[in-house]
Write an enzyme that holds these catalytic residues in place. Sequence first.
Site, PDB file in Angstrom:
ATOM      1  CB  ALA A  10      -0.935  -0.003   1.209  1.00 19.72           C
ATOM      2  CB  THR A  78       3.115  -8.189  -7.872  1.00 16.58           C
ATOM      3  OG1 THR A  78       2.346  -7.505  -6.885  1.00 16.58           O
ATOM      4  CG2 THR A  78       4.600  -8.016  -7.595  1.00 16.58           C
ATOM      5  CG  HIS A 136       8.795  -0.112 -17.636  1.00 21.04           C
ATOM      6  ND1 HIS A 136       8.792  -0.960 -18.705  1.00 21.04           N
ATOM      7  CD2 HIS A 136       7.560  -0.201 -17.063  1.00 21.04           C
ATOM      8  CE1 HIS A 136       7.611  -1.560 -18.788  1.00 21.04           C
ATOM      9  NE2 HIS A 136       6.833  -1.115 -17.803  1.00 21.04           N
ATOM     10  CE  LYS A 140       9.015  -3.482 -15.124  1.00 24.48           C
ATOM     11  NZ  LYS A 140       8.123  -3.990 -14.067  1.00 24.48           N
TER      12      LYS A 140
HETATM   13  N1  LIG Z   1      -0.270  -5.081 -13.459  1.00 22.17           N
HETATM   14  C1  LIG Z   1      -0.103  -3.775 -13.694  1.00 22.17           C
HETATM   15  O1  LIG Z   1      -0.926  -3.110 -14.368  1.00 22.17           O
HETATM   16  C2  LIG Z   1       1.080  -3.094 -13.119  1.00 22.17           C
HETATM   17  C3  LIG Z   1       2.009  -3.820 -12.439  1.00 22.17           C
HETATM   18  N2  LIG Z   1       3.057  -3.210 -11.807  1.00 22.17           N
HETATM   19  C4  LIG Z   1       3.889  -4.084 -10.998  1.00 22.17           C
HETATM   20  O2  LIG Z   1       3.507  -3.868  -9.637  1.00 22.17           O
HETATM   21  C5  LIG Z   1       4.614  -4.121  -8.782  1.00 22.17           C
HETATM   22  C6  LIG Z   1       4.802  -2.943  -7.860  1.00 22.17           C
HETATM   23  O3  LIG Z   1       5.250  -1.828  -8.601  1.00 22.17           O
HETATM   24  P1  LIG Z   1       5.502  -0.438  -7.878  1.00 22.17           P
HETATM   25  O4  LIG Z   1       4.302  -0.028  -7.106  1.00 22.17           O
HETATM   26  O5  LIG Z   1       6.055   0.464  -8.920  1.00 22.17           O
HETATM   27  O6  LIG Z   1       6.668  -0.841  -6.843  1.00 22.17           O
HETATM   28  P2  LIG Z   1       7.049  -0.131  -5.446  1.00 22.17           P
HETATM   29  O7  LIG Z   1       8.425  -0.598  -5.133  1.00 22.17           O
HETATM   30  O8  LIG Z   1       6.762   1.321  -5.514  1.00 22.17           O
HETATM   31  O9  LIG Z   1       6.008  -0.760  -4.405  1.00 22.17           O
HETATM   32  C7  LIG Z   1       6.126  -2.030  -3.841  1.00 22.17           C
HETATM   33  C8  LIG Z   1       5.692  -1.917  -2.411  1.00 22.17           C
HETATM   34  O10 LIG Z   1       5.596  -3.229  -1.850  1.00 22.17           O
HETATM   35  C9  LIG Z   1       6.187  -3.184  -0.556  1.00 22.17           C
HETATM   36  N3  LIG Z   1       6.540  -4.526  -0.113  1.00 22.17           N
HETATM   37  C10 LIG Z   1       7.713  -5.196  -0.222  1.00 22.17           C
HETATM   38  N4  LIG Z   1       7.611  -6.409   0.338  1.00 22.17           N
HETATM   39  C11 LIG Z   1       6.335  -6.515   0.819  1.00 22.17           C
HETATM   40  C12 LIG Z   1       5.619  -7.520   1.506  1.00 22.17           C
HETATM   41  N5  LIG Z   1       6.204  -8.696   1.838  1.00 22.17           N
HETATM   42  N6  LIG Z   1       4.338  -7.296   1.853  1.00 22.17           N
HETATM   43  C13 LIG Z   1       3.750  -6.124   1.544  1.00 22.17           C
HETATM   44  N7  LIG Z   1       4.381  -5.109   0.902  1.00 22.17           N
HETATM   45  C14 LIG Z   1       5.659  -5.317   0.539  1.00 22.17           C
HETATM   46  C15 LIG Z   1       7.361  -2.269  -0.756  1.00 22.17           C
HETATM   47  O11 LIG Z   1       7.886  -1.826   0.500  1.00 22.17           O
HETATM   48  P3  LIG Z   1       9.472  -1.459   0.597  1.00 22.17           P
HETATM   49  O12 LIG Z   1       9.714  -0.432  -0.459  1.00 22.17           O
HETATM   50  O13 LIG Z   1       9.606  -0.971   1.985  1.00 22.17           O
HETATM   51  O14 LIG Z   1      10.220  -2.736   0.321  1.00 22.17           O
HETATM   52  C16 LIG Z   1       6.697  -1.138  -1.549  1.00 22.17           C
HETATM   53  O15 LIG Z   1       6.008  -0.255  -0.708  1.00 22.17           O
HETATM   54  C17 LIG Z   1       5.789  -4.444  -9.710  1.00 22.17           C
HETATM   55  O16 LIG Z   1       5.905  -5.833  -9.864  1.00 22.17           O
HETATM   56  C18 LIG Z   1       5.357  -3.803 -11.026  1.00 22.17           C
HETATM   57  O17 LIG Z   1       5.986  -4.391 -12.125  1.00 22.17           O
HETATM   58  C19 LIG Z   1       3.242  -1.871 -11.873  1.00 22.17           C
HETATM   59  C20 LIG Z   1       2.377  -1.090 -12.589  1.00 22.17           C
HETATM   60  C21 LIG Z   1       1.223  -1.626 -13.268  1.00 22.17           C
HETATM   61  O1  LIG Z   2       6.880  -1.614 -12.894  1.00 20.51           O
HETATM   62  C1  LIG Z   2       6.066  -0.975 -13.599  1.00 20.51           C
HETATM   63  O2  LIG Z   2       5.991   0.257 -13.567  1.00 20.51           O
HETATM   64  C2  LIG Z   2       5.164  -1.723 -14.472  1.00 20.51           C
HETATM   65  N1  LIG Z   2       5.138  -3.009 -14.368  1.00 20.51           N
HETATM   66  C3  LIG Z   2       4.323  -3.901 -15.113  1.00 20.51           C
HETATM   67  C4  LIG Z   2       5.167  -4.793 -15.968  1.00 20.51           C
HETATM   68  O3  LIG Z   2       6.288  -5.172 -15.564  1.00 20.51           O
HETATM   69  O4  LIG Z   2       4.722  -5.171 -17.062  1.00 20.51           O
HETATM   70  C5  LIG Z   2       3.221  -3.197 -15.842  1.00 20.51           C
HETATM   71  C6  LIG Z   2       3.596  -1.876 -16.405  1.00 20.51           C
HETATM   72  O5  LIG Z   2       4.476  -2.089 -17.472  1.00 20.51           O
HETATM   73  C7  LIG Z   2       4.235  -0.988 -15.349  1.00 20.51           C
END
Ligand SMILES: NC(=O)C1=CN([C@@H]2O[C@H](COP(=O)(O)OP(=O)(O)OC[C@H]3O[C@@H](n4cnc5c(N)ncnc54)[C@H](OP(=O)(O)O)[C@@H]3O)[C@@H](O)[C@H]2O)C=CC1
Ligand SMILES: O=C(O)C1=N[C@H](C(=O)O)C[C@H](O)C1
EC number: 1.17.1.8
Length: 250
Positions: A10, A78, A136, A140
């Site tokens: 979150a 994720t 990206h 990432k």
């Molecule tokens: N499907 C889609 O449409 C999209 C997918 N994504 C994917 O979403 C994922 C997250 O991206 P993004 O938000 O940019 O990444 P971030 O690093 O900004 O966010 C990840 C969060 O998860 C936390 N975290 C780590 N370990 C745990 C755990 N065990 N339990 C709960 N929370 C945890 C992290 O905390 P801390 O930093 O303290 O480790 C951080 O706050 C990536 O895999 C990305 O590729 C992204 C955009 C779109």
């Molecule tokens: O990490 C990101 O930002 C994103 N992750 C997803 C991916 O790995 O495909 C989705 C989007 O591209 C954004």
Amino acid sequence: MTIRVAVTGAAGRMGSTVCQAVQEADGLELVARLDAGDTISTETLGGADVAVDFTVPTVTEANVHALIDAGVDVVVGTTGWNEESYGRVREHLARPEAAGRSVLIAPNFALSAVLSMRFAALAAPYFESVEVIELHHPNKVDAPSGTAVATAQGIAAARAAAGVAPSPDATESDPLGARGGVVDGVHVHAVRLRGLTAHEEVVLGNPGEQLTLRTDSFDRSSFMPGVVLAVREIGSREGLTIGLGPLINL
Ligand SMILES: NC(=O)C1=CN([C@@H]2O[C@H](COP(=O)(O)OP(=O)(O)OC[C@H]3O[C@@H](n4cnc5c(N)ncnc54)[C@H](OP(=O)(O)O)[C@@H]3O)[C@@H](O)[C@H]2O)C=CC1
Ligand SMILES: O=C(O)C1=N[C@H](C(=O)O)C[C@H](O)C1
């Protein structure tokens, strides 16, 4: 009926955007925000019906199993999933104690990306050459993107079904890996650049012509309609759903 939603990850870029989208969506209520260091349990989930996971590839599978055990449906954005980890979720959902639970895992919730993946699979058998370039933001942690992997897999499956030969490539020497990674025979290239959010190009070539499919997420708001749709629909689905496509008749 209100759907109560918990978000894991979150505090992250996506997780915080999802929390805001849930708070703004009719019929959804944000009941728990969990991040790194928080335990997943019925208590910490605050009575949630659905959990949304946007964490990191190394923890997402463990989170999903813990969330199923805690009795909630799960929407996962994720990346880092593969056939083996999908199989373990299917096996978990088939156990009697998980009866009625559903999981949706989608590499990309943006409509433009979901359509682009579909268009790429449609076009792929008609071209000699096809490659995927994802671009990206530099924060990432994984490469290639989950979207690029899924795009390449869809392209490869469509070409295999149509009996199309591999893309021609005379490269004999590539000591630096400049030809990129290879997913099911499709070359995938990853760019990390400050200023970008999430972008992908699929380039398809024939003698004398090229088709370029490009999707751009300029802002994380692009993912929110898909996430909210998945939260609303997950309760009426069974087992494991992969991708947003099945929810929008694609
Ligand atoms: N499907 C889609 O449409 C999209 C997918 N994504 C994917 O979403 C994922 C997250 O991206 P993004 O938000 O940019 O990444 P971030 O690093 O900004 O966010 C990840 C969060 O998860 C936390 N975290 C780590 N370990 C745990 C755990 N065990 N339990 C709960 N929370 C945890 C992290 O905390 P801390 O930093 O303290 O480790 C951080 O706050 C990536 O895999 C990305 O590729 C992204 C955009 C779109
Ligand atoms: O990490 C990101 O930002 C994103 N992750 C997803 C991916 O790995 O495909 C989705 C989007 O591209 C954004």
